[in-house]
Design a protein around this motif. Structure first.
Motif, PDB file in Angstrom:
ATOM      1  N   PHE A 135      46.251 -10.804 -18.898  1.00  0.00           N
ATOM      2  CA  PHE A 135      46.277 -10.429 -20.318  1.00  0.00           C
ATOM      3  C   PHE A 135      44.905  -9.897 -20.732  1.00  0.00           C
ATOM      4  N   HIS A 136      43.842 -10.646 -20.409  1.00  0.00           N
ATOM      5  CA  HIS A 136      42.487 -10.233 -20.792  1.00  0.00           C
ATOM      6  C   HIS A 136      42.054  -8.959 -20.068  1.00  0.00           C
ATOM      7  N   LYS A 153      43.319  -1.060 -21.336  1.00  0.00           N
ATOM      8  CA  LYS A 153      43.652  -0.339 -22.573  1.00  0.00           C
ATOM      9  C   LYS A 153      42.514   0.549 -23.052  1.00  0.00           C
ATOM     10  N   ASN A 192      43.907  -6.507 -19.153  1.00  0.00           N
ATOM     11  CA  ASN A 192      44.582  -5.403 -19.836  1.00  0.00           C
ATOM     12  C   ASN A 192      43.885  -5.079 -21.156  1.00  0.00           C
ATOM     13  N   GLU A 193      43.642  -6.104 -21.969  1.00  0.00           N
ATOM     14  CA  GLU A 193      43.063  -5.897 -23.295  1.00  0.00           C
ATOM     15  C   GLU A 193      41.614  -5.408 -23.243  1.00  0.00           C
ATOM     16  N   GLU A 194      40.808  -5.975 -22.339  1.00  0.00           N
ATOM     17  CA  GLU A 194      39.373  -5.687 -22.302  1.00  0.00           C
ATOM     18  C   GLU A 194      39.005  -4.477 -21.446  1.00  0.00           C
ATOM     19  N   ASN A 253      49.991   1.099 -22.604  1.00  0.00           N
ATOM     20  CA  ASN A 253      50.307   1.912 -23.785  1.00  0.00           C
ATOM     21  C   ASN A 253      51.831   2.074 -23.806  1.00  0.00           C
ATOM     22  N   GLU A 257      53.529 -14.159 -23.974  1.00  0.00           N
ATOM     23  CA  GLU A 257      52.365 -13.265 -23.972  1.00  0.00           C
ATOM     24  C   GLU A 257      51.757 -13.102 -22.582  1.00  0.00           C
ATOM     25  N   ASN A 258      51.940 -14.085 -21.717  1.00  0.00           N
ATOM     26  CA  ASN A 258      51.353 -14.020 -20.384  1.00  0.00           C
ATOM     27  C   ASN A 258      52.319 -13.522 -19.314  1.00  0.00           C
ATOM     28  N   PHE A 301      52.818  -5.901 -18.367  1.00  0.00           N
ATOM     29  CA  PHE A 301      52.029  -5.690 -19.577  1.00  0.00           C
ATOM     30  C   PHE A 301      52.023  -4.205 -19.907  1.00  0.00           C
ATOM     31  N   HIS A 355      45.443 -17.421 -22.956  1.00  0.00           N
ATOM     32  CA  HIS A 355      45.867 -16.163 -22.352  1.00  0.00           C
ATOM     33  C   HIS A 355      45.403 -16.092 -20.903  1.00  0.00           C
TER      34      HIS A 355
END
Length: 188
Positions: free
Chosen positions: A86-87, A94, A89-91, A62, A54-55, A59, A82
């Motif tokens: 990772f964070h 994206k 990208n997610e927070e 989309n 996951e890391n 990444f 994470h």
């Protein structure tokens, strides 16, 4: 390396392969990429988060845009398993980028001011790349490196690659280097 990965485009589809924790498995998959492709390549050096699939980079932002990162983001980390990337990208990425695959220069400039000395390389499904803080890395024989750690090593006979990693490398196989396989071999 604490995990390697790469991205390339096949028939307009962005292919992201990552989670390679040994060099033979990485090289086996990497060698399947045709020589005329643009590749985003990353060898992770863990600073935050677990050594896990996951890391690993790249990444997906989309289905048509991915990125790799070198540096450490100063952001809250709600889950310490994470990584900061990772964070980020997610927070941030994206929700901001959504389904867009083409980045405007103005957005790249905003990212440069927001991420400080961090470097990022994006690749989209049209084989277009964007580099955040490009001037803080350097080009060598058609390859963009986010740092100079690759140059400190002459011979490594086993995984981890050490000096080949810790950041993203943009590579276009149509340049002056005979092939990226030669570049990978130089890291051995």
């Amino acid at each position: 390396s604490d995990g390697a990965g790469f991205a390339w485009v096949k028939n307009g589809k962005l292919i992201v392969e990552k989670g390679f924790f040994d060099f033979p498995s990485f090289l086996e998959e990497y060698n399947k990429i045709p020589d005329n492709k643009t590749i985003l390549l990353h060898f992770r050096a863990t600073s935050r988060g677990a050594r896990s699939l996951e890391n690993c980079h790249p990444f997906n932002v989309n289905n048509g845009l991915c990125f790799a990162h070198n540096g450490t983001f100063s952001i809250p980390i709600p889950n310490h398993l994470h990584s900061d990337t990772f964070h980020f990208n997610e927070e941030y990425l994206k929700p901001t980028i959504g389904k867009f695959t083409n980045l405007k220069l103005s957005f790249v400039k905003i990212l440069e001011s927001a991420v400080g000395s961090n470097k990022m390389a994006f690749l989209n499904n049209q084989e277009k790349y964007y580099i955040v803080n490009e001037a803080q890395g350097h080009w060598d024989k058609g390859i963009w490196y986010s740092n100079s750690s690759y140059a400190r090593i002459n011979h490594v006979t086993h995984w981890p690659l050490g000096g080949c990693g810790g950041g993203e490398e943009y590579y276009n196989k149509n340049n002056s280097v005979d092939s990226c396989r030669d570049w990978v071999q130089e890291c051995l």
